[in-house]
Design a protein around this motif. Sequence first.
Motif, PDB file in Angstrom:
ATOM      1  N   TYR A 263       0.833  -1.212   0.000  1.00 17.31           N
ATOM      2  CA  TYR A 263       0.000   0.000   0.000  1.00 17.31           C
ATOM      3  C   TYR A 263       0.864   1.258   0.000  1.00 17.31           C
ATOM      4  CZ  TYR A 263      -2.525   3.851   2.158  1.00 17.31           C
ATOM      5  OH  TYR A 263      -3.014   5.102   2.453  1.00 17.31           O
ATOM      6  N   GLU A 264       1.885   1.278   0.841  1.00 18.96           N
ATOM      7  CA  GLU A 264       2.740   2.471   0.926  1.00 18.96           C
ATOM      8  C   GLU A 264       3.457   2.732  -0.390  1.00 18.96           C
ATOM      9  OE1 GLU A 264       5.313   2.000   4.362  1.00 18.96           O
ATOM     10  OE2 GLU A 264       4.268   3.692   5.271  1.00 18.96           O
ATOM     11  N   GLU A 265       4.002   1.690  -0.991  1.00 17.74           N
ATOM     12  CA  GLU A 265       4.735   1.876  -2.246  1.00 17.74           C
ATOM     13  C   GLU A 265       3.812   2.319  -3.372  1.00 17.74           C
ATOM     14  OE1 GLU A 265       7.937   1.823  -2.633  1.00 17.74           O
ATOM     15  OE2 GLU A 265       8.291   1.270  -0.539  1.00 17.74           O
ATOM     16  N   ALA A 266       2.571   1.821  -3.375  1.00 17.75           N
ATOM     17  CA  ALA A 266       1.653   2.135  -4.467  1.00 17.75           C
ATOM     18  C   ALA A 266       0.982   3.487  -4.289  1.00 17.75           C
ATOM     19  CB  ALA A 266       0.595   1.037  -4.595  1.00 17.75           C
ATOM     20  N   PHE A 267       0.481   3.781  -3.093  1.00 14.19           N
ATOM     21  CA  PHE A 267      -0.396   4.935  -2.926  1.00 14.19           C
ATOM     22  C   PHE A 267       0.212   6.056  -2.084  1.00 14.19           C
ATOM     23  CE2 PHE A 267      -3.145   1.213  -3.558  1.00 14.19           C
ATOM     24  CZ  PHE A 267      -3.732   1.597  -4.744  1.00 14.19           C
ATOM     25  N   ALA A 268       1.385   5.830  -1.508  1.00 19.75           N
ATOM     26  CA  ALA A 268       2.103   6.913  -0.830  1.00 19.75           C
ATOM     27  C   ALA A 268       3.268   7.398  -1.684  1.00 19.75           C
ATOM     28  CB  ALA A 268       2.605   6.458   0.539  1.00 19.75           C
TER      29      ALA A 268
END
Length: 300
Positions: A263-268
């Motif tokens: 999630y962090e790599e994709a949307f942050a």
Amino acid sequence: MNKNASRQFGDRTAALLDREAIAAWIFLAPALVLLGVFVFWPIAYLGALGFTSGSFTVEGARWVGLRNYARLILDPDFWQVLGNTAYFTIATLVPSLVVPLMLAVLLDRAIALRDWLRTAYFLPSIASLVAVGLGWRWLFQNRGPVNEVLLAMDIEPIPWLNSTAWAMPVLILLAIWKQLGFNLVVFLAGLQSIPQSRYEAATLDGAGEVGRFWHVTLPGLRPTLVFATITTAIFTLRNFEPVYIMTGGGPLNSTNILVYFVYEEAFARFDFGYAAAAATVLLAIAFVLVYWQLRAWGEE
């Protein structure tokens, strides 16, 4: 004449089987289309996206080959996340099977209270993970009820969610509490499917409580154990909401598990190719776990 009759009978049987096969494919077609659109196609797209870099759109993506997977191998944060995921999964999976199994064995004898207790234990399983995460965050905050109880017992308060040693155990405890009721109901259903005659035969052979449990209950629950183990492992691997709400992967990356890392790599950071590569690793881990559990517990 007999040969002709046999041939005609065989032709009719083959035609009938063909019609049955066609009818079966017709009935299966809607489900197969839905699986293809919502399961197989996203998995294929995820695998392809892991070899690209750039935006989510086809026009913005560029082929980079195995570069994303090489980054994963060389990324120390990724290896820490893998270690966190293994710790979280194993520490959640074992108690989530053992505790509800023991409770189910006890409740199976409490006929008067079985339905009420089964409902009470199952309620956490249907509660929203977001609401549960907020509630547990309030309980374990620095000046929360848990620390107030510790103070009342003259014990030094613990910074639960701000400690690298205690934040993960709190998440594990939440995951066990959330899964316990579901597995309890599954095990109760499995226990009620075991014929009572097996227990009577074991008793006549001189088996005690422990002997009946090991030689009757566990073998009778084998398919149920396979199902509960697989569903619990999958639930644990995709346990995103509590991490997002309670710790945000911290402190110092100590509660960052693989699904939150994706999630962090994709949307942050908007690094969709790198996130897709990590998600592919997560999918591979899930497949390996399911395959291993089926081989270890499943029937041939």
